[in-house]
Scaffold this motif. Structure first.
Motif, PDB file in Angstrom:
ATOM      1  N   GLY A 147       0.810  -1.210   0.000  1.00 14.74           N
ATOM      2  CA  GLY A 147       0.000   0.000   0.000  1.00 14.74           C
ATOM      3  C   GLY A 147       0.843   1.260   0.000  1.00 14.74           C
ATOM      4  N   ILE A 148       0.192   2.404  -0.152  1.00 16.13           N
ATOM      5  CA  ILE A 148       0.921   3.663  -0.282  1.00 16.13           C
ATOM      6  C   ILE A 148       1.661   4.037   1.004  1.00 16.13           C
ATOM      7  CG2 ILE A 148      -1.136   5.055   0.286  1.00 16.13           C
ATOM      8  CD1 ILE A 148      -0.037   7.157  -1.704  1.00 16.13           C
ATOM      9  N   ILE A 149       1.046   3.802   2.164  1.00 16.22           N
ATOM     10  CA  ILE A 149       1.741   4.100   3.415  1.00 16.22           C
ATOM     11  C   ILE A 149       2.778   3.027   3.715  1.00 16.22           C
ATOM     12  CG2 ILE A 149       1.490   4.337   5.920  1.00 16.22           C
ATOM     13  CD1 ILE A 149      -1.184   5.678   5.463  1.00 16.22           C
ATOM     14  N   GLY A 150       2.421   1.773   3.516  1.00 18.16           N
ATOM     15  CA  GLY A 150       3.363   0.691   3.766  1.00 18.16           C
ATOM     16  C   GLY A 150       4.627   0.818   2.937  1.00 18.16           C
ATOM     17  N   SER A 151       4.477   1.168   1.653  1.00 19.84           N
ATOM     18  CA  SER A 151       5.650   1.311   0.795  1.00 19.84           C
ATOM     19  C   SER A 151       6.486   2.516   1.207  1.00 19.84           C
ATOM     20  CB  SER A 151       5.232   1.424  -0.674  1.00 19.84           C
ATOM     21  OG  SER A 151       4.384   2.535  -0.893  1.00 19.84           O
ATOM     22  N   ALA A 152       5.832   3.597   1.650  1.00 21.86           N
ATOM     23  CA  ALA A 152       6.578   4.773   2.113  1.00 21.86           C
ATOM     24  C   ALA A 152       7.378   4.443   3.367  1.00 21.86           C
ATOM     25  CB  ALA A 152       5.616   5.926   2.387  1.00 21.86           C
ATOM     26  N   VAL A 153       6.789   3.640   4.255  1.00 24.49           N
ATOM     27  CA  VAL A 153       7.492   3.214   5.459  1.00 24.49           C
ATOM     28  C   VAL A 153       8.693   2.349   5.096  1.00 24.49           C
ATOM     29  CG1 VAL A 153       7.321   1.797   7.548  1.00 24.49           C
ATOM     30  CG2 VAL A 153       5.476   3.377   6.954  1.00 24.49           C
ATOM     31  N   ALA A 154       8.488   1.397   4.181  1.00 26.85           N
ATOM     32  CA  ALA A 154       9.572   0.510   3.768  1.00 26.85           C
ATOM     33  C   ALA A 154      10.728   1.314   3.179  1.00 26.85           C
ATOM     34  CB  ALA A 154       9.057  -0.510   2.758  1.00 26.85           C
ATOM     35  N   LEU A 155      10.429   2.279   2.340  1.00 30.18           N
ATOM     36  CA  LEU A 155      11.473   3.092   1.728  1.00 30.18           C
ATOM     37  C   LEU A 155      12.207   3.929   2.772  1.00 30.18           C
ATOM     38  CD1 LEU A 155       9.495   4.163  -1.449  1.00 30.18           C
ATOM     39  CD2 LEU A 155      11.630   2.869  -1.448  1.00 30.18           C
ATOM     40  N   ARG A 156      11.454   4.445   3.726  1.00 37.32           N
ATOM     41  CA  ARG A 156      12.077   5.266   4.778  1.00 37.32           C
ATOM     42  C   ARG A 156      13.026   4.419   5.626  1.00 37.32           C
ATOM     43  NH1 ARG A 156      11.407  11.007   6.278  1.00 37.32           N
ATOM     44  NH2 ARG A 156      12.704  11.175   8.125  1.00 37.32           N
ATOM     45  N   LEU A 157      12.609   3.229   6.007  1.00 39.32           N
ATOM     46  CA  LEU A 157      13.452   2.369   6.830  1.00 39.32           C
ATOM     47  C   LEU A 157      14.661   1.861   6.042  1.00 39.32           C
ATOM     48  CD1 LEU A 157      10.741   0.270   8.725  1.00 39.32           C
ATOM     49  CD2 LEU A 157      11.964   2.300   9.532  1.00 39.32           C
ATOM     50  N   GLY A 211      -5.015  22.872   5.684  1.00 41.14           N
ATOM     51  CA  GLY A 211      -5.578  23.150   4.376  1.00 41.14           C
ATOM     52  C   GLY A 211      -5.342  22.112   3.306  1.00 41.14           C
ATOM     53  N   ARG A 212      -4.897  20.928   3.675  1.00 38.01           N
ATOM     54  CA  ARG A 212      -4.643  19.884   2.679  1.00 38.01           C
ATOM     55  C   ARG A 212      -4.658  18.523   3.353  1.00 38.01           C
ATOM     56  NH1 ARG A 212       0.334  17.711   3.543  1.00 38.01           N
ATOM     57  NH2 ARG A 212       1.845  18.979   4.700  1.00 38.01           N
ATOM     58  N   MET A 213      -4.725  17.475   2.545  1.00 36.90           N
ATOM     59  CA  MET A 213      -4.583  16.129   3.063  1.00 36.90           C
ATOM     60  C   MET A 213      -3.103  15.834   3.303  1.00 36.90           C
ATOM     61  SD  MET A 213      -7.376  14.128   0.700  1.00 36.90           S
ATOM     62  CE  MET A 213      -7.488  12.679   1.727  1.00 36.90           C
ATOM     63  N   GLY A 214      -2.845  14.858   4.151  1.00 37.14           N
ATOM     64  CA  GLY A 214      -1.476  14.486   4.436  1.00 37.14           C
ATOM     65  C   GLY A 214      -0.911  13.570   3.364  1.00 37.14           C
ATOM     66  N   SER A 215       0.389  13.284   3.473  1.00 36.42           N
ATOM     67  CA  SER A 215       1.043  12.380   2.529  1.00 36.42           C
ATOM     68  C   SER A 215       1.551  11.152   3.261  1.00 36.42           C
ATOM     69  CB  SER A 215       2.215  13.078   1.840  1.00 36.42           C
ATOM     70  OG  SER A 215       3.302  13.250   2.744  1.00 36.42           O
ATOM     71  N   ALA A 216       1.729  10.081   2.512  1.00 37.29           N
ATOM     72  CA  ALA A 216       2.260   8.848   3.090  1.00 37.29           C
ATOM     73  C   ALA A 216       3.659   9.069   3.645  1.00 37.29           C
ATOM     74  CB  ALA A 216       2.283   7.754   2.027  1.00 37.29           C
ATOM     75  N   LYS A 217       4.444   9.917   2.993  1.00 37.21           N
ATOM     76  CA  LYS A 217       5.804  10.190   3.466  1.00 37.21           C
ATOM     77  C   LYS A 217       5.786  10.849   4.847  1.00 37.21           C
ATOM     78  CE  LYS A 217       8.165  10.547  -1.001  1.00 37.21           C
ATOM     79  NZ  LYS A 217       8.946  11.419  -1.908  1.00 37.21           N
ATOM     80  N   GLU A 218       4.770  11.670   5.106  1.00 39.44           N
ATOM     81  CA  GLU A 218       4.688  12.328   6.410  1.00 39.44           C
ATOM     82  C   GLU A 218       4.345  11.329   7.507  1.00 39.44           C
ATOM     83  OE1 GLU A 218       3.411  16.872   5.170  1.00 39.44           O
ATOM     84  OE2 GLU A 218       1.927  15.268   4.924  1.00 39.44           O
ATOM     85  N   VAL A 219       3.505  10.364   7.195  1.00 38.40           N
ATOM     86  CA  VAL A 219       3.209   9.302   8.156  1.00 38.40           C
ATOM     87  C   VAL A 219       4.459   8.455   8.389  1.00 38.40           C
ATOM     88  CG1 VAL A 219       1.778   7.291   8.653  1.00 38.40           C
ATOM     89  CG2 VAL A 219       0.786   9.255   7.454  1.00 38.40           C
ATOM     90  N   ALA A 220       5.169   8.134   7.304  1.00 38.82           N
ATOM     91  CA  ALA A 220       6.385   7.323   7.415  1.00 38.82           C
ATOM     92  C   ALA A 220       7.444   8.014   8.256  1.00 38.82           C
ATOM     93  CB  ALA A 220       6.925   7.007   6.016  1.00 38.82           C
ATOM     94  N   ALA A 221       7.523   9.323   8.159  1.00 40.12           N
ATOM     95  CA  ALA A 221       8.506  10.067   8.950  1.00 40.12           C
ATOM     96  C   ALA A 221       8.221   9.935  10.442  1.00 40.12           C
ATOM     97  CB  ALA A 221       8.512  11.535   8.537  1.00 40.12           C
ATOM     98  N   ALA A 222       6.941  10.005  10.812  1.00 44.78           N
ATOM     99  CA  ALA A 222       6.575   9.851  12.223  1.00 44.78           C
ATOM    100  C   ALA A 222       6.874   8.435  12.702  1.00 44.78           C
ATOM    101  CB  ALA A 222       5.094  10.178  12.410  1.00 44.78           C
ATOM    102  N   ILE A 223       6.615   7.448  11.853  1.00 51.20           N
ATOM    103  CA  ILE A 223       6.893   6.061  12.216  1.00 51.20           C
ATOM    104  C   ILE A 223       8.385   5.837  12.385  1.00 51.20           C
ATOM    105  CG2 ILE A 223       6.836   3.689  11.315  1.00 51.20           C
ATOM    106  CD1 ILE A 223       4.061   4.401  10.134  1.00 51.20           C
TER     107      ILE A 223
END
Length: 263
Positions: A24-34, A226-238
């Motif tokens: 998924g979009i968040i899962g892949s962003a997390v994988a790339l971040r790690l 004023g906008r929706m969040g991004s998967a990269k922003e969630v991945a950064a917190a994780i």
């Protein structure tokens, strides 16, 4: 090592992470971040992981794919065993796998309720439980579960203004499952603290993804940023919660929601 965005990556060299819902979009962003930080990865999920594994090949890390239905105990255990066999242990678990349910409370069928609970809550329970034994002996271990702002705020739609908003937004089945994830996180954080294991969760607000394609524009305007969040922003917190430096943070539900819900 730096991320492609130019940000400095958290150092995960020599660590092994299991990421569920990796396709998924968040899962892949997390994988790339790690991976950018040097973590070996076990990608657990039921989606197509070919594109992600190709992108991860640019990092000097080990990559293992483990087709996994997180609602199936045997498949979850097999994924954990595979990660331990391949990399010698598990240091980080990130439970991203999830599905949604739209519509009003009265329209939720028992089948839809059970489907959402099976993936979003039972799946997190099974994954958390499966890593406890291999993690206890490590000393440095991080579990990060993915909850939701909906577990806190009663849902994003405003039916008193526009009943139609509910048809395009996640409902009580999703919110209840994610509230369960929050409670599970708090309980496990206390149980595992003495073993050097921290257990936290992130609670995203509306994140731009295929799941939120039809999210009402009127609800986006409720977000203070004023906008929706991004998967990269969630991945950064994780990544922050998964870092060695976050050892004194446990039992927290970290909001990543653009100010939609503040506590």
């Amino acid at each position: 090592m730096t991320l492609r965005t130019g940000q400095v990556a958290v150092d995960f060299t020599g660590r092994t992470a299991i990421v569920t819902g990796a396709a998924g979009i968040i899962g892949s962003a997390v994988a790339l971040r790690l991976a950018a930080g040097g973590a070996n990865l076990c990608l657990a999920g039921i989606g197509d992981l070919a594109a992600l594994t190709a992108e991860l090949s640019s990092f000097d890390v080990g990559i293992l794919t483990a087709p996994t239905d997180v609602s199936d105990k045997a498949q979850v255990q097999d994924a954990v065993i595979a990660a331990v066999d391949a990399f010698g242990g598990v240091d980080i678990l990130v439970t991203v796998a999830g599905i949604t349910s739209l519509g009003s409370f009265e329209s939720i069928s028992v089948e839809d309720w059970e489907r959402v609970q099976a993936i979003n809550l039972k799946g997190v329970f099974l994954c958390n439980q499966a890593v406890i034994a291999p993690m206890k002996a490590k000393g440095y271990v991080r579990i990060v579960n993915v909850g939701s702002a909906l577990a806190k705020n009663g849902g994003n739609p405003r039916p008193w203004l526009d009943p139609g908003e509910q048809a395009q937004a996640a409902n009580a089945a999703y919110a209840a499952a994610k509230a369960g994830v929050h409670a599970l996180t708090l309980c496990l954080a206390k149980e595992l603290a003495a073993h050097g294991v921290t257990v936290n969760a992130v609670a995203p607000g509306p994140i731009a993804s295929p799941m939120t394609t039809n999210f009402p524009a009127a609800l986006v305007r409720q977000l203070p940023v004023g906008r929706m969040g991004s998967a990269k922003e969630v991945a950064a917190a994780i990544a922050f919660l998964a870092a060695e430096e976050s050892a004194f943070i446990t039992g927290e539900i970290v909001d990543v929601n653009g100010g939609l819900w503040m506590d």
